[in-house]
Write a protein that holds these residues in place. Structure first.
Motif, short mmCIF file in Angstrom:
data_model
loop_
_atom_site.label_atom_id
_atom_site.label_comp_id
_atom_site.label_asym_id
_atom_site.label_seq_id
_atom_site.Cartn_x
_atom_site.Cartn_y
_atom_site.Cartn_z
N LEU A 5 0.84 -1.20 0.00
CA LEU A 5 0.00 0.00 0.00
C LEU A 5 0.88 1.25 0.00
O LEU A 5 1.79 1.38 0.81
N ASN A 6 0.59 2.17 -0.94
CA ASN A 6 1.34 3.43 -1.05
C ASN A 6 0.35 4.59 -0.90
O ASN A 6 -0.67 4.61 -1.57
N CYS A 112 0.70 -6.10 2.75
CA CYS A 112 1.62 -6.54 3.79
C CYS A 112 2.60 -5.45 4.20
O CYS A 112 3.24 -5.51 5.22
N LYS A 113 2.71 -4.43 3.32
CA LYS A 113 3.62 -3.33 3.64
C LYS A 113 2.96 -2.00 3.35
O LYS A 113 2.01 -1.93 2.55
N LEU A 114 3.48 -0.96 3.99
CA LEU A 114 2.94 0.39 3.79
C LEU A 114 4.08 1.34 3.44
O LEU A 114 5.06 1.46 4.19
N PHE A 115 3.99 1.99 2.28
CA PHE A 115 4.97 3.01 1.89
C PHE A 115 4.29 4.38 1.96
O PHE A 115 3.24 4.59 1.34
N LEU A 116 4.91 5.29 2.68
CA LEU A 116 4.29 6.59 2.91
C LEU A 116 4.93 7.65 2.01
O LEU A 116 6.06 8.07 2.22
N TRP A 117 4.18 8.08 1.00
CA TRP A 117 4.68 9.04 0.00
C TRP A 117 4.12 10.44 0.26
O TRP A 117 3.78 11.14 -0.69
N ASN A 147 8.01 -3.15 8.00
CA ASN A 147 6.95 -3.16 6.98
C ASN A 147 6.40 -1.77 6.67
O ASN A 147 5.46 -1.63 5.90
N VAL A 148 6.96 -0.77 7.32
CA VAL A 148 6.48 0.60 7.11
C VAL A 148 7.65 1.47 6.66
O VAL A 148 8.67 1.56 7.36
N LYS A 149 7.54 2.06 5.49
CA LYS A 149 8.67 2.85 4.98
C LYS A 149 8.19 4.24 4.57
O LYS A 149 7.05 4.43 4.15
N ARG A 150 9.12 5.17 4.66
CA ARG A 150 8.84 6.55 4.26
C ARG A 150 9.59 6.80 2.95
O ARG A 150 10.82 6.61 2.89
#
Length: 605
Positions: A5-6, A112-117, A147-150
């Motif tokens: 998820l982005n 399963c993962k979250l990318f924060l844009w 699992n959480v990235k910026r």
DNA sequence: GCAAGGTC
């Protein structure tokens, strides 16, 4: 296939980032209700094929307010609003954002993962955290940091987007804590002072306001320093007394080339004493009449002059420039800049940086502009002399974004509106100018003596226009003096005059400012200004320093220490609230002073 | 009924 998820800060950023990461034809669009789109595309990431689910929020998804028990204006003492132990606040998703919250949860469940844009500024960091909190409610795997990235990017371009994806980072918690602290200070101070002032004024005075608007005297830690600035300015203007001054002006002509009349200014500039000036005039005049109305060139000074290329562009400078060149408000400028940014034409427009990072590929960025008919020719020349390219280094660096620069050529058909067109041109010309060379020229000063008094005239010849060729916003006006001028040469005097002037231009400016911006006229009265004046005066009279222009900047400095990790958030919060408490107490114990100041401007009810 | 800062 793994689903990731982005989330971007706004729908247009989600769309553009998706198209920056994947070819348009490979992106599937899914509509959620009428208001939200989700972009889906496959991508190779971390050595495997993943399905990217790209969507957005729309600014902050959570709001901050007092607990229900303290929202009523009579529920508590206003001082209590400044005390976190007495009046709890809470963060919640407001009604109009519930739809987004639900959509976020639905998507998060299947990823399963979250990318924060989110935008890479401090508010963006906080919004990212709000998004994360919501996702974590439905997806436990998103509680694990791995699992959480910026994603951090400075422009919505394929290059930046891919770069961000390959260099994912973590959320910066000190910045989130800084924004939360700012939000709490602003809410508490705003509520406490607005309630206090509004009640005080309602109880005591009759304040005419247009329409059926209720009288609300709002206080905000940003509003008031701004008002203070305006009032300060008005008061200086009121206190300004224009004075007459007197000066001499000499007009001469060369004997040979003849035609051109040269107007020389007096080395004494001007005198405020009329008799003194008249006396000097008489002395000069009798000297001239004894010397056949001839004067002599006593000196010629020639010095090399240069005009420096501008610094790389930061936000404040962009606003200033657009205001000067196009008369755009900073609001209009930023709106256009945001749009250009979200469509990939320029880099992120909110930056304090005015020095290019060494990693930036200036040659590539400049080359993008070579087919533009407006400055393509200049770009060609720049590329031929590429070794001369060394942009100046400004002193500011926010460590987050580079100076504002174009990231893709202008569309052939032009931009959809004139603001975007104008701002793009401004940003591009400025960028090219930064990477160009200083303008170089010679200044010539010719000094002419009449007895003991000297007069002078300046000439300027530009030898190399440098950056000025592409940057019409700086003026360096050339002025050629007759070539035959030389030391000792006698000139024919056409006239010597005593003139007078006044430095009242400032007063005129000010009247304009009053008429146009600082005063809202309703019928025959200037209500808002009177109210603003009264407030500032009242604060000053009570020694409550709430409208000093530096208030906000000092607070921001303290807040920044939180994000730099140098100060504890609660420490800053309590210090700020204590200062506000102190000021509120000053006001509430001095209602007689308040009443007196207000009574100058308003009738008692 | 209050703030400021995101976005629409």
């Amino acid at each position: 296939m793994k689903r990731i998820l982005n989330i971007a800060e706004k729908p247009s950023a989600a769309r553009e980032l998706s198209y920056a990461l994947a070819a348009r034809k490979n992106v599937k669009i899914r509509e959620i209700g009428r208001r939200l789109r989700v972009y889906e595309f496959e991508l190779d990431w971390d050595h495997e094929k993943v399905l990217m689910i790209f969507s957005s929020v729309a600014g902050h998804i959570k709001a901050l307010d007092f607990h229900e028990n303290y929202r009523n204006w009579n529920s508590c003492d206003q001082l209590a609003l400044l005390d976190p132990t007495k009046t709890p606040i809470k963060e919640f998703v407001p009604e109009d954002k519930k739809f987004l919250e639900q959509a976020l949860k639905n998507e998060a469940k299947n990823c399963c993962k979250l990318f924060l844009w989110l935008d890479c500024d401090s508010e963006g960091e906080k919004i990212a955290y709000e998004v994360l909190e919501i996702c974590q409610q439905v997806n436990l795997s998103m509680r694990a940091p791995e699992n959480v990235k910026r994603a951090r990017f400075s422009a919505i371009t394929p290059r930046d987007a891919r770069n961000a994806l390959q260099n994912l980072t973590q959320l910066h918690y000190p910045t989130i804590s800084m924004v939360s602290t700012r939000q709490e200070i602003d809410l508490r101070a705003g509520a406490a002072f607005t309630r206090f002032l509004t009640k005080f004024v309602q109880d005591t005075f009759k304040i005419p306001l247009h329409g059926d608007k209720k009288v609300i005297l709002s206080y905000g830690p940003c509003q008031f320093p701004t008002l203070g600035l305006v009032v300060d300015r008005l008061l200086t203007i009121r206190a300004f007394q224009p004075r007459l001054f007197y000066y001499l002006e000499l007009k001469v002509r060369c004997k040979r080339s003849g035609a051109e009349e040269l107007v020389l200014s007096w080395d004494r500039k001007h005198l405020f004493d009329r008799y003194c000036c008249a006396l000097l005039y008489e002395i000069c005049y009798s000297y001239l009449s004894q010397n056949h109305f001839e004067s002599v060139v006593s000196d010629i000074k020639k010095t090399a002059k240069s005009r420096r290329r501008p610094l790389p562009l930061d936000t404040v400078e962009l606003q200033r420039l657009a205001s000067r060149v196009f008369r755009f408000s900073s609001d209009a400028t930023m709106k256009a800049a945001e749009r250009l940014y979200s469509e990939g034409y320029i880099s992120y427009p909110r930056t304090e940086t005015n020095t290019f990072p060494s990693t930036i590929d200036l040659f590539k960025l400049i080359s993008l502009q070579q087919d533009d008919p407006r400055w393509g020719g200049f770009v060609q020349k720049m590329k031929e002399h590429w070794n001369d390219c060394s942009p100046r280094k400004g002193s500011k660096d926010d460590k987050a974004h580079p100076p504002i620069h174009p990231t893709k050529p202008a569309p052939k058909q032009g931009f959809p509106n004139k603001e975007c067109e104008a701002i793009y041109e401004l940003v591009t010309r400025r960028f090219l100018a930064c990477c160009s060379t200083d303008a170089k020229g010679y200044e010539t000063i010719v000094i002419v003596k009449v007895g003991f008094e000297s007069f002078r005239i300046h000439g300027l010849s530009i030898e190399d226009a440098g950056y000025l060729e592409v940057y019409p916003y700086d003026h360096w006006s050339e002025r050629t003096l007759p070539a035959e001028l030389e030391i000792g040469m006698a000139l024919d005097v056409i006239s010597l005059m005593m003139k007078e002037g006044t430095d009242a231009t400032m007063a005129e400016h000010i009247r304009k400012i009053q008429d146009r911006e600082y005063v809202v006229k309703q019928g025959n009265c200037f209500y808002p200004m009177a109210l603003g004046l009264a407030l500032v005066e009242a604060f000053e009279a009570c020694e409550a320093f709430l409208a000093r222009p530096t208030c906000r900047s000092e607070q921001e400095r303290d807040l920044r220490q939180i994000s730099e990790g140098n100060r504890d958030a609660s420490d800053v919060l309590y210090a700020a609230l204590a200062a506000f408490s102190c000021n509120l107490q000053k006001l509430s114990t001095a209602t007689n002073v308040l009443r007196q100041v207000f009574s100058v401007h308003f009738d008692c009810s």
